[in-house]
Design a protein around this motif. Structure first.
Motif, PDB file in Angstrom:
ATOM      1  N   ILE A 136      88.865  32.392  28.865  1.00  0.00           N
ATOM      2  CA  ILE A 136      87.681  31.679  29.341  1.00  0.00           C
ATOM      3  C   ILE A 136      88.047  30.197  29.350  1.00  0.00           C
ATOM      4  CG2 ILE A 136      85.258  31.138  28.908  1.00  0.00           C
ATOM      5  CD1 ILE A 136      85.168  34.008  29.055  1.00  0.00           C
ATOM      6  N   PRO A 137      87.915  29.532  30.477  1.00  0.00           N
ATOM      7  CA  PRO A 137      88.248  28.103  30.502  1.00  0.00           C
ATOM      8  C   PRO A 137      87.432  27.321  29.467  1.00  0.00           C
ATOM      9  CG  PRO A 137      87.891  28.934  32.722  1.00  0.00           C
ATOM     10  CD  PRO A 137      87.501  30.032  31.775  1.00  0.00           C
ATOM     11  N   ARG A 138      88.085  26.345  28.866  1.00  0.00           N
ATOM     12  CA  ARG A 138      87.447  25.523  27.838  1.00  0.00           C
ATOM     13  C   ARG A 138      86.151  24.904  28.364  1.00  0.00           C
ATOM     14  NH1 ARG A 138      87.529  20.268  26.705  1.00  0.00           N
ATOM     15  NH2 ARG A 138      89.214  19.801  28.119  1.00  0.00           N
ATOM     16  N   GLU A 139      86.165  24.442  29.608  1.00  0.00           N
ATOM     17  CA  GLU A 139      84.977  23.806  30.201  1.00  0.00           C
ATOM     18  C   GLU A 139      83.807  24.787  30.267  1.00  0.00           C
ATOM     19  OE1 GLU A 139      87.990  23.945  31.813  1.00  0.00           O
ATOM     20  OE2 GLU A 139      88.682  21.926  31.300  1.00  0.00           O
ATOM     21  N   ALA A 140      84.101  26.038  30.609  1.00  0.00           N
ATOM     22  CA  ALA A 140      83.043  27.053  30.691  1.00  0.00           C
ATOM     23  C   ALA A 140      82.451  27.322  29.318  1.00  0.00           C
ATOM     24  CB  ALA A 140      83.587  28.338  31.305  1.00  0.00           C
ATOM     25  N   ARG A 141      83.323  27.430  28.307  1.00  0.00           N
ATOM     26  CA  ARG A 141      82.823  27.641  26.931  1.00  0.00           C
ATOM     27  C   ARG A 141      81.965  26.459  26.492  1.00  0.00           C
ATOM     28  NH1 ARG A 141      84.674  31.780  23.795  1.00  0.00           N
ATOM     29  NH2 ARG A 141      86.390  32.960  24.651  1.00  0.00           N
ATOM     30  N   GLU A 142      82.363  25.248  26.853  1.00  0.00           N
ATOM     31  CA  GLU A 142      81.582  24.058  26.476  1.00  0.00           C
ATOM     32  C   GLU A 142      80.216  24.054  27.147  1.00  0.00           C
ATOM     33  OE1 GLU A 142      83.908  20.522  27.156  1.00  0.00           O
ATOM     34  OE2 GLU A 142      85.419  21.131  25.687  1.00  0.00           O
ATOM     35  N   VAL A 143      80.164  24.443  28.413  1.00  0.00           N
ATOM     36  CA  VAL A 143      78.884  24.516  29.129  1.00  0.00           C
ATOM     37  C   VAL A 143      77.964  25.512  28.431  1.00  0.00           C
ATOM     38  CG1 VAL A 143      77.790  25.256  31.294  1.00  0.00           C
ATOM     39  CG2 VAL A 143      79.770  23.748  31.356  1.00  0.00           C
ATOM     40  N   LEU A 144      78.500  26.669  28.052  1.00  0.00           N
ATOM     41  CA  LEU A 144      77.707  27.679  27.355  1.00  0.00           C
ATOM     42  C   LEU A 144      77.256  27.166  25.989  1.00  0.00           C
ATOM     43  CD1 LEU A 144      76.498  30.509  27.091  1.00  0.00           C
ATOM     44  CD2 LEU A 144      78.740  31.305  26.288  1.00  0.00           C
ATOM     45  N   THR A 145      78.163  26.574  25.236  1.00  0.00           N
ATOM     46  CA  THR A 145      77.823  26.049  23.903  1.00  0.00           C
ATOM     47  C   THR A 145      76.744  24.979  23.995  1.00  0.00           C
ATOM     48  OG1 THR A 145      80.031  26.549  23.072  1.00  0.00           O
ATOM     49  CG2 THR A 145      78.770  24.891  21.859  1.00  0.00           C
ATOM     50  N   GLN A 146      76.870  24.082  24.963  1.00  0.00           N
ATOM     51  CA  GLN A 146      75.859  23.023  25.123  1.00  0.00           C
ATOM     52  C   GLN A 146      74.509  23.599  25.535  1.00  0.00           C
ATOM     53  OE1 GLN A 146      77.680  20.277  27.845  1.00  0.00           O
ATOM     54  NE2 GLN A 146      79.187  19.600  26.335  1.00  0.00           N
ATOM     55  N   ALA A 147      74.515  24.585  26.412  1.00  0.00           N
ATOM     56  CA  ALA A 147      73.258  25.221  26.824  1.00  0.00           C
ATOM     57  C   ALA A 147      72.602  25.916  25.641  1.00  0.00           C
ATOM     58  CB  ALA A 147      73.498  26.209  27.963  1.00  0.00           C
ATOM     59  N   GLU A 148      73.383  26.676  24.869  1.00  0.00           N
ATOM     60  CA  GLU A 148      72.824  27.375  23.701  1.00  0.00           C
ATOM     61  C   GLU A 148      72.258  26.386  22.691  1.00  0.00           C
ATOM     62  OE1 GLU A 148      72.064  30.373  23.708  1.00  0.00           O
ATOM     63  OE2 GLU A 148      73.684  31.695  24.300  1.00  0.00           O
ATOM     64  N   SER A 149      72.958  25.294  22.458  1.00  0.00           N
ATOM     65  CA  SER A 149      72.486  24.270  21.523  1.00  0.00           C
ATOM     66  C   SER A 149      71.158  23.676  21.993  1.00  0.00           C
ATOM     67  CB  SER A 149      73.547  23.181  21.377  1.00  0.00           C
ATOM     68  OG  SER A 149      73.085  22.153  20.555  1.00  0.00           O
ATOM     69  N   PHE A 150      71.057  23.390  23.286  1.00  0.00           N
ATOM     70  CA  PHE A 150      69.825  22.842  23.859  1.00  0.00           C
ATOM     71  C   PHE A 150      68.678  23.841  23.712  1.00  0.00           C
ATOM     72  CE2 PHE A 150      66.924  21.586  27.243  1.00  0.00           C
ATOM     73  CZ  PHE A 150      66.916  20.200  27.135  1.00  0.00           C
ATOM     74  N   ASP A 152      68.461  26.302  21.520  1.00  0.00           N
ATOM     75  CA  ASP A 152      68.132  26.405  20.094  1.00  0.00           C
ATOM     76  C   ASP A 152      67.229  25.253  19.664  1.00  0.00           C
ATOM     77  OD1 ASP A 152      69.531  28.745  19.639  1.00  0.00           O
ATOM     78  OD2 ASP A 152      71.288  27.753  18.778  1.00  0.00           O
ATOM     79  N   ARG A 153      67.577  24.062  20.066  1.00  0.00           N
ATOM     80  CA  ARG A 153      66.854  22.865  19.619  1.00  0.00           C
ATOM     81  C   ARG A 153      65.427  22.816  20.163  1.00  0.00           C
ATOM     82  NH1 ARG A 153      70.466  19.621  20.951  1.00  0.00           N
ATOM     83  NH2 ARG A 153      69.724  18.895  22.958  1.00  0.00           N
ATOM     84  N   HIS A 154      65.252  23.166  21.429  1.00  0.00           N
ATOM     85  CA  HIS A 154      63.936  22.999  22.057  1.00  0.00           C
ATOM     86  C   HIS A 154      63.091  24.255  22.133  1.00  0.00           C
ATOM     87  CE1 HIS A 154      64.694  18.878  23.143  1.00  0.00           C
ATOM     88  NE2 HIS A 154      65.888  19.228  23.582  1.00  0.00           N
ATOM     89  N   PHE A 155      63.727  25.404  22.061  1.00  0.00           N
ATOM     90  CA  PHE A 155      62.964  26.630  22.280  1.00  0.00           C
ATOM     91  C   PHE A 155      63.009  27.592  21.108  1.00  0.00           C
ATOM     92  CE2 PHE A 155      64.040  24.809  26.318  1.00  0.00           C
ATOM     93  CZ  PHE A 155      62.815  24.795  26.957  1.00  0.00           C
ATOM     94  N   ARG A 156      64.180  27.818  20.556  1.00  0.00           N
ATOM     95  CA  ARG A 156      64.277  28.777  19.457  1.00  0.00           C
ATOM     96  C   ARG A 156      63.972  28.126  18.127  1.00  0.00           C
ATOM     97  NH1 ARG A 156      69.659  30.152  21.845  1.00  0.00           N
ATOM     98  NH2 ARG A 156      69.254  31.715  23.429  1.00  0.00           N
ATOM     99  N   GLY A 157      64.463  26.923  17.920  1.00  0.00           N
ATOM    100  CA  GLY A 157      64.250  26.237  16.650  1.00  0.00           C
ATOM    101  C   GLY A 157      64.782  27.051  15.497  1.00  0.00           C
TER     102      GLY A 157
END
Length: 163
Positions: A136-150, A152-157
């Protein structure tokens, strides 16, 4: 009114973006099955409602009056912030728009994932877990990680639905 406006602008708790399934009590499963919805077996027994919810029409629940207890109880962090007056409706809608943009970025970064942006989140998660890092390209993993973090922070808490 603004709370339901936000939910109808979002839909991520039902479209597969945030959760994979909703746990069901046996009577809830019976009602939903009676409505023609497809359920899945729950690990350890019982049934769950897979997400993307088949009762979702756009971002509107067509089974709202008969929705499961887990759906009735769930309130994302952003909805709580709006209800508490910590953010305005326009600010909250901006966060939702930013979240949808991040989910769409994941869909672009994982083009072999399932069709649809929300389904792409699930496909990207599965691909990232199942594939060795170098596949998996590093950039793709970063996009996924950043989306999950966002998300988590705003919706899942702190509360994570059982999905």
């Amino acid at each position: 009114m603004s709370l339901s406006t936000l939910c109808l602008h979002c839909g991520m708790c039902c479209d597969g973006t945030l959760f994979t399934h909703v746990p069901l009590a046996p009577p809830e499963a019976q009602v939903l099955r009676g409505r023609g919805l497809t359920l899945a077996a729950r690990e350890g027994g019982g049934e769950v409602l897979p997400q993307r919810c088949a009762a979702l029409d756009g971002r509107c629940c067509t089974a709202y009056a008969e929705r499961p207890e887990a759906c009735r109880r769930y309130r994302c962090q952003l909805l709580n912030a709006l209800a508490d007056g910590e953010v305005s409706l326009e600010e909250a809608k901006g966060v939702v728009d930013a979240a949808h943009a991040r989910v769409e970025a994941v869909a672009r970064a994982f083009p072999t994932s399932r069709v649809g942006a929300a389904s792409a989140m699930r496909g990207a998660r599965e691909a990232a877990l199942a594939s060795p890092s170098e596949q998996i390209p590093r950039e793709a993993r970063e996009v996924l990680t950043q989306a999950e973090s966002f998300l988590d922070r705003h919706f899942r808490g702190r509360f994570r639905h059982s999905g």
